[in-house]
Design an enzyme around this catalytic site. Structure first.
Site, short mmCIF file in Angstrom:
data_model
loop_
_atom_site.label_atom_id
_atom_site.label_comp_id
_atom_site.label_asym_id
_atom_site.label_seq_id
_atom_site.Cartn_x
_atom_site.Cartn_y
_atom_site.Cartn_z
N ASN A 22 71.91 -35.49 6.28
CA ASN A 22 72.49 -36.36 5.26
C ASN A 22 72.35 -37.80 5.76
O ASN A 22 72.18 -38.02 6.97
CB ASN A 22 73.94 -35.95 4.94
CG ASN A 22 74.92 -36.32 6.05
OD1 ASN A 22 75.04 -37.48 6.44
ND2 ASN A 22 75.63 -35.32 6.56
N ASN A 76 83.07 -26.39 4.64
CA ASN A 76 81.82 -25.87 4.07
C ASN A 76 81.64 -24.37 4.26
O ASN A 76 80.64 -23.81 3.81
CB ASN A 76 80.62 -26.60 4.69
CG ASN A 76 80.66 -28.08 4.39
OD1 ASN A 76 80.64 -28.91 5.27
ND2 ASN A 76 80.77 -28.42 3.13
N ARG A 95 72.06 -25.42 9.22
CA ARG A 95 73.43 -24.91 9.11
C ARG A 95 73.49 -23.43 8.74
O ARG A 95 74.58 -22.85 8.76
CB ARG A 95 74.25 -25.74 8.09
CG ARG A 95 74.45 -27.19 8.53
CD ARG A 95 75.62 -27.86 7.83
NE ARG A 95 76.91 -27.29 8.22
CZ ARG A 95 78.09 -27.68 7.73
NH1 ARG A 95 78.13 -28.64 6.82
NH2 ARG A 95 79.21 -27.11 8.12
N ARG A 149 73.35 -30.11 -2.37
CA ARG A 149 73.58 -28.93 -1.53
C ARG A 149 73.80 -27.67 -2.38
O ARG A 149 73.05 -26.71 -2.28
CB ARG A 149 74.78 -29.14 -0.60
CG ARG A 149 74.62 -30.29 0.39
CD ARG A 149 73.57 -29.99 1.44
NE ARG A 149 73.42 -31.08 2.40
CZ ARG A 149 74.08 -31.18 3.54
NH1 ARG A 149 74.95 -30.26 3.87
NH2 ARG A 149 73.85 -32.19 4.34
N HIS A 178 78.12 -33.95 -0.70
CA HIS A 178 79.12 -32.96 -1.09
C HIS A 178 80.13 -33.67 -1.98
O HIS A 178 80.42 -34.86 -1.79
CB HIS A 178 79.90 -32.43 0.13
CG HIS A 178 79.15 -31.45 0.98
ND1 HIS A 178 79.18 -31.50 2.36
CD2 HIS A 178 78.40 -30.37 0.66
CE1 HIS A 178 78.44 -30.50 2.85
NE2 HIS A 178 77.96 -29.80 1.84
N ASP A 180 83.28 -33.53 -1.90
CA ASP A 180 84.46 -34.04 -1.20
C ASP A 180 84.26 -35.41 -0.56
O ASP A 180 85.21 -36.05 -0.14
CB ASP A 180 84.96 -33.02 -0.15
CG ASP A 180 83.98 -32.79 1.00
OD1 ASP A 180 82.93 -33.45 1.06
OD2 ASP A 180 84.27 -31.92 1.84
N CYS A 274 86.61 -32.64 5.28
CA CYS A 274 85.49 -31.79 5.73
C CYS A 274 85.88 -30.93 6.92
O CYS A 274 85.32 -29.85 7.12
CB CYS A 274 84.32 -32.62 6.26
SG CYS A 274 83.64 -33.79 5.15
N1 ARG Z 1 76.72 -32.86 9.03
C1 ARG Z 1 77.36 -32.05 8.05
C2 ARG Z 1 76.40 -31.75 6.91
O1 ARG Z 1 75.62 -32.59 6.57
C3 ARG Z 1 78.59 -32.73 7.54
C4 ARG Z 1 79.39 -31.88 6.62
C5 ARG Z 1 80.62 -32.55 6.13
N2 ARG Z 1 81.34 -31.72 5.29
C6 ARG Z 1 81.75 -31.97 4.05
N3 ARG Z 1 82.47 -31.10 3.45
N4 ARG Z 1 81.40 -33.07 3.42
O2 ARG Z 1 76.39 -30.69 6.35
#
Ligand code: ARG
Length: 299
Positions: A22, A76, A95, A149, A178, A180, A274
């Site tokens: 991201n 997540n 991930r 995503r 995301h 959130d 997060c």
């Molecule tokens: N580095 C993680 C990603 O890009 C950060 C996730 C953060 N989580 C969130 N719910 N926004 O997936």
């Protein structure tokens, strides 16, 4: 299932920023001082933990896994409501390895009676947990982000599994990858959100459902501080060190802020929300307009 407000955290033992999926992620900054960064991450995590306990949450702390740094963001990992958990399916290979260890964590929670049921998404449907499917306790429905995503069709899967309405919102920018990051429903029925993050039709949908006096518009600086990514319980709001704008906007409405310096996690594109996952939410606990400011506005 459990009664008191309970949050799942993942210990930051194996946390780092070693890849970029991201626009906020900065592996080179991490690499400039990995030991120092890791030390600050451990301290920041302890402060977050204390702030969440201070706000009234019980905590479940799972351990992470080597090579899976982003496990520290359990928002997540799944969507949880009424003792039921739908496990996430991650978009990026970086991930996807989290799915198996997180399944073990949720199976453990089920075995202990914290959860009653755990399910998986259909093949080919991406959905990144509560980061992209946020329960609005004042309205009794989910808001689901899709685009960068999670898949559009994940909203329907969630609606069927939980038996609740799911309002899908299209995320229009890579920055708000995301929901959130740019959207936070609060106990009093307010929605804190960053308008440029949403596609035009989704913005219209949001504004049709939430009257103007309940909309709190975040600005680019609030977003950059990861302050929309907040954890709320009644009048308590746990968030990153925030801006004068949000201190005033939330303070005026009766919210009490607990600010934590989460810089090491912001380097991965994450804030307070997060790093958490609520395990106790019940759809029957719809508590519309619980805050004093809203009671006045509704009267
Ligand atoms: N580095 C993680 C990603 O890009 C950060 C996730 C953060 N989580 C969130 N719910 N926004 O997936």
């Amino acid at each position: 299932m459990i009664d008191r407000p309970t949050i799942l955290l993942v210990a930051p033992t194996h946390y780092d920023v070693s890849y970029s999926i991201n626009p906020w992620m900065d592996p080179s900054r991490w690499a400039s001082d990995p030991r120092g960064m890791h030390g600050s991450a451990l301290r920041a995590f302890d402060q977050l933990r204390a702030a969440l306990e201070g706000a009234g949450f019980a905590l479940e702390i799972a351990s992470g896994e080597p090579g899976l740094p982003d496990m520290v963001f359990p928002a997540n990992a799944a969507v949880v409501l009424d003792g039921r958990a739908m496990l996430a399916r991650f978009r990026y290979p970086q991930r996807q390895g989290e799915e198996v260890p997180f399944a073990r964590v949720f199976e453990g929670l089920r075995a202990r009676g914290v959860l009653d049921h755990v399910s998986v998404l259909p093949e080919g449907c991406y959905q990144e947990g509560a980061g992209d499917c946020i329960w609005d306790a004042a309205r009794g429905h989910f808001w689901a982000g899709f685009g960068p995503r999670s898949s559009r069709e994940a909203a329907g899967v969630m609606a069927r599994y939980f038996g609740k309405e799911v309002v899908a919102l299209e995320l229009a920018t890579a920055q708000s990858y995301h929901l959130d990051v740019c959207f936070c429903p609060l106990a009093g029925g307010e929605i804190l959100y960053y308008p440029p993050a949403l596609a035009e039709t989704s913005l219209r949908e949001l504004r049709a459902r939430v009257p103007a006096h309940l909309r709190i518009e975040a600005d680019a600086d609030d977003l950059r501080h990861f302050s929309v990514n907040a954890v709320n319980l009644h009048d308590q709001v746990v968030m990153t060190r925030t801006t004068p704008h949000l201190r005033t906007a939330l303070g005026e409405r009766g919210y009490r802020l607990r600010e934590v310096d989460l810089t090491p996690f912001m380097l991965s594109g994450g804030g307070a929300y997060c790093m958490t996952l609520r395990l106790d939410r019940r759809s029957a606990d719809v508590a519309p307009m619980a805050m004093p400011s809203v009671a006045t506005a509704a009267a």
